[in-house]
Design a protein around this motif. Structure first.
Motif, PDB file in Angstrom:
ATOM      1  N   ASP A 338       0.547  -1.420   0.096  1.00  0.00           N
ATOM      2  CA  ASP A 338       0.140  -0.432  -0.056  1.00  0.00           C
ATOM      3  C   ASP A 338       0.915   1.097   0.316  1.00  0.00           C
ATOM      4  O   ASP A 338       0.341   2.810   0.371  1.00  0.00           O
ATOM      5  N   LYS A 339       1.798   0.962  -0.200  1.00  0.00           N
ATOM      6  CA  LYS A 339       2.897   2.457  -0.073  1.00  0.00           C
ATOM      7  C   LYS A 339       3.587   3.039   1.239  1.00  0.00           C
ATOM      8  O   LYS A 339       4.083   3.680   1.352  1.00  0.00           O
ATOM      9  N   ASN A 340       3.332   2.246   2.542  1.00  0.00           N
ATOM     10  CA  ASN A 340       3.288   2.949   3.522  1.00  0.00           C
ATOM     11  C   ASN A 340       4.515   2.579   4.202  1.00  0.00           C
ATOM     12  O   ASN A 340       4.968   0.891   4.138  1.00  0.00           O
ATOM     13  N   SER A 435       4.771   8.639  -0.555  1.00  0.00           N
ATOM     14  CA  SER A 435       3.722   7.158   0.709  1.00  0.00           C
ATOM     15  C   SER A 435       2.926   8.129   1.609  1.00  0.00           C
ATOM     16  O   SER A 435       3.902   9.322   2.168  1.00  0.00           O
ATOM     17  N   LEU A 436       2.215   8.156   1.974  1.00  0.00           N
ATOM     18  CA  LEU A 436       1.512   8.359   3.009  1.00  0.00           C
ATOM     19  C   LEU A 436       1.740   8.606   4.706  1.00  0.00           C
ATOM     20  O   LEU A 436       1.967   9.923   4.944  1.00  0.00           O
ATOM     21  N   THR A 437       3.283   7.838   4.808  1.00  0.00           N
ATOM     22  CA  THR A 437       3.671   7.583   5.844  1.00  0.00           C
ATOM     23  C   THR A 437       4.709   6.585   6.186  1.00  0.00           C
ATOM     24  O   THR A 437       5.007   6.655   6.126  1.00  0.00           O
ATOM     25  N   SER A 438       6.022   7.895   5.003  1.00  0.00           N
ATOM     26  CA  SER A 438       6.926   8.292   4.708  1.00  0.00           C
ATOM     27  C   SER A 438       8.210   7.586   5.584  1.00  0.00           C
ATOM     28  O   SER A 438       8.651   6.631   6.027  1.00  0.00           O
TER      29      SER A 438
END
Length: 715
Positions: A338-340, A435-438
């Motif tokens: 999810d790219k997190n 990223s939402l929470t890189s």
């Protein structure tokens, strides 16, 4: 922007590498000879073995120390700054301390250190790509996430480009790797074989309990083979998996030790890979130990055009790990489908990019799928019968994310071979997916292979600085403001040049005069590892390449002080302090009032008007005063207390008072807040005979959470 654990001793016997006990790992040393002591051995190619008697070092000449006769050169033939580095093995672990001291005192030795013991971080026709949902598993989610198929349409990897996997081992005979022995190396034996030791059986099956206890030897030793497959497993061969850079020339370098989870002799392995033509080097290992030898090799090779990629670590903390945190290395954290950022991934401004290394769409089932030295263990023990007996398996971690980045770098270099590590880092970050929470470097995110290749085709390189020569970031202990210093060439006309400063890739200051030579960043926050970058800006407004340095800003806390009653006196010492420091607080009574005690909430902290506070959280203290005509001292006298006896002290002191039984730990600081000694509870008497006369602060950690700090005078 940017910025392995225990090892082995080796006995070579008929080509078989026998791994000794872990204690032997502590007996390997890196030694750097001074330029006047290098003589004829100075420029030997990395991996060359010399006799210890050829080194002009007194400790190695006689029989005082049981040192192996075989000493290995680490120097890069093209980099004079690495000449004179050697690895030697002390065969008697009990002598290592004395040997290190002797070498340190030798005038021919510039530097000596223990070898760092690193830890592993754990549209082709290939069937596991074509049918990626075998038994419900998605084995290509990481390729889809980074848009690999689009990247393949734009660029095919250069088969002559060499990517080295420096790891615990790489099984080159795997059907989906087929690495020629000329591209394999063992950093212990010097043999052209990067496979795990012959003592590790890769035909056995492990139990579920073996995974819990981390005793599945063949699986542990598959770490490097797994990474190699993610980089360059053969594509379009009708076998197994597809990889990002399938077709590239893989180089396997074995530095594994003990149970396969430990990495040793990395400097030697890295140097060998560089000397033998590796253009990209993947390093999926690390810990917090900085190595001058390792860094010297990486720095010189990076400046010569080699790209280094390393995993950031799997502890879920904002702590720098090496080699990832070396400024010349591209540091890689892990993300999920999810790219997190993955929950286990280390993070912080020193981490350059995220890449898939965590959980796929099925989360608990979809990890990173790749080649292994073992028969499928994790999948087989989890009930996936399709994989039983096959040399493929899943793994999880930043160790898997780094190879994905290394593979994309190989594609980038296949498109433009002139890119250096600064160019590669910049392109990877600028082309990254959000990223939402890189939790990593600002203006970066999740790896995007296709977008990176598109950017390569339009990338304009910055220019080399004309005046700016070097920069460094310094922060005095206890100082909350880092200072950025730089040197420049005074002989060059810099009238049309100014400087631009970035922190974590965000602009901090612009139009800085070149001759200022220092900039103080009062806006830096604590609790972070900050990466500072400084560049020239010419008259046309174009930036040069950025110089870079890292600084660790410890956690900071506020100390709030008040007086009660407010009109009774004044207090001083409030403010922001670094975690672990000692703040001196002072209470002064106004006329007609007297100081009683310092209160922290409903608990007495100290009866001394001038005392110290150990900073480990935001704290609020109140100085309690009473009227000199008042007799109401009962509250203060009833408070439990603790004191130092004797005080002043000579050789020892003890803790006495009603609170003595609540002591958990005792710490001794100097008046500058530097920790000198610590003792666990129950010591009784605390020895201080080695201290010089003067004033010290004793911090007492209490089991009830209080942390009173008392003054101690030493005679």
């Amino acid at each position: 922007m940017n910025k392995i654990k225990n090892g082995i001793g080796i006995i070579a016997l008929s080509g078989l590498a026998l791994f000794a006990e872990d204690v032997m790992a502590q007996s390997s040393l890196y030694v750097k000879l001074r330029s006047n002591g290098e003589k004829r051995v100075a420029a030997l190619k990395a991996g060359t073995v010399v006799n210890r008697a050829s080194l002009p070092v007194k400790a190695l000449a006689g029989e005082d120390f049981d040192v192996d006769d075989r000493v290995v050169s680490l120097g890069l033939s093209f980099a004079p700054k690495t000449h004179g580095w050697y690895r030697l093995q002390c065969n008697d672990p009990d002598q290592i301390g004395e040997l290190l001291d002797s070498l340190s005192a030798d005038p021919m030795v510039e530097y000596v250190e223990k070898v760092p013991i690193r830890r592993v971080f754990s549209e082709p026709n290939d069937p596991y790509y074509q049918d990626s949902a075998v038994e419900g598993l998605n084995m290509r989610w990481h390729l889809d996430l980074i848009h690999a198929s689009e990247a393949w349409d734009m660029c095919q990897v250069n088969p002559n480009l060499k990517v080295a996997v420096v790891d615990n081992a790489v099984w080159g005979e795997h059907e989906d790797l087929q690495i020629d022995t000329m591209y394999q190396y063992n950093a212990f034996t010097g043999e052209r074989n990067s496979a795990p030791p012959d003592t590790v059986d890769n035909t056995v099956d492990c139990s579920a309990a073996d995974f819990v206890q981390r005793t599945c030897a063949a699986y542990n030793w598959s770490h490097g083979t797994h990474g190699a497959g993610l980089i360059g497993a053969l594509n379009n061969n009708g076998i197994g998996i597809a990889s990002v850079a399938g077709g590239v020339t893989l180089m396997g370098v074995s530095c594994g030790a003990n149970d396969g989870l430990d990495i040793l002799n990395t400097g030697e392995g890295i140097a060998y890979a560089v000397e033998n033509g590796a253009k990209v080097i993947n390093m999926s290992f690390g810990n917090s130990e900085f190595s001058r030898a390792e860094h010297a090799i990486i720095r010189e090779a990076a400046n010569a055009g080699v790209i280094f990629v390393a995993s950031a670590g799997n502890d879920g903390v904002n702590d720098m790990t090496y080699p990832a945190a070396y400024p010349e290395v591209i540091s890689v954290g892990s993300c999920d489908y999810d790219k997190n950022i993955s929950v286990f991934s280390n993070y912080g401004g020193w981490v350059d990019i995220l890449a898939p290394g965590g959980y796929g769409p099925n989360e608990s089932s979809d990890y990173m799928f790749s080649t292994t030295f073992c028969r499928s263990q994790d999948l087989a023990t989890s009930g996936y019968e399709e994989f039983a007996g096959k040399y493929y398996d899943r793994m999880l971690g930043t160790s898997m994310a780094a190879p994905v980045v290394s593979a994309v770098v190989a594609l980038m270099l296949s498109q433009d071979s002139t890119l250096d590590y600064r160019d590669v880092r910049s392109i990877l970050m600028e082309s990254a997916q959000p990223s939402l929470t890189s939790g990593i470097a600002e203006n970066s995110g999740v790896l995007d292979a296709a977008e990176a290749l598109r950017m390569v085709s339009t990338y304009v390189k910055p220019y080399e600085p004309v005046c700016l020569q070097s920069m460094s970031v310094m922060k005095e202990e206890g100082d909350l403001v880092p200072d950025i210093y730089w040197n420049y060439d005074h002989s060059v006309d810099g009238s049309q040049v100014s400087l631009r400063l970035y922190r974590d890739n965000l602009l901090v200051a612009d139009n800085i005069p070149l001759d200022a030579e220092c900039f103080s960043d009062s806006t830096a926050q604590g609790g972070h590892v900050h990466c500072y970058e400084l560049c020239e800006v010419n008259a046309d407004g174009k930036e040069s390449y950025r110089l870079m340095d890292l600084v660790d800003m410890p956690e900071q806390h506020n100390l709030f002080l008040t007086a009660s009653p407010a009109e009774a006196g004044i207090v001083s010492g409030a403010g922001m302090y670094e975690y672990g420091s000692v703040a001196v607080i002072i209470a002064e009574a106004n006329p007609g009032w007297k100081f009683d005690y310092w209160s922290m909430g409903s608990t007495m902290f100290s009866e001394m008007d001038s005392t110290g506070v150990l900073i480990n959280s935001d704290s609020r203290l109140t100085a309690m005063f009473s009227s000199e005509t008042s007799n109401e001292d009962a509250a203060a006298s009833a408070m439990p207390a603790i004191q130092l006896m004797p005080n002043p002290a000579d050789d020892v002191f003890a803790l006495q008072g009603a609170d003595a039984g609540l002591v958990d730990e005792v710490l001794l600081f100097n008046t500058q807040g530097c920790l000198l000694k610590s003792w666990p509870a129950g010591e009784g008497y605390y020895e201080i005979g080695e201290l010089e006369s003067g004033l010290y602060m004793v911090a007492v950690r209490m089991k009830d959470g209080r942390n009173p700090v008392l003054k101690l005078m030493v005679r």
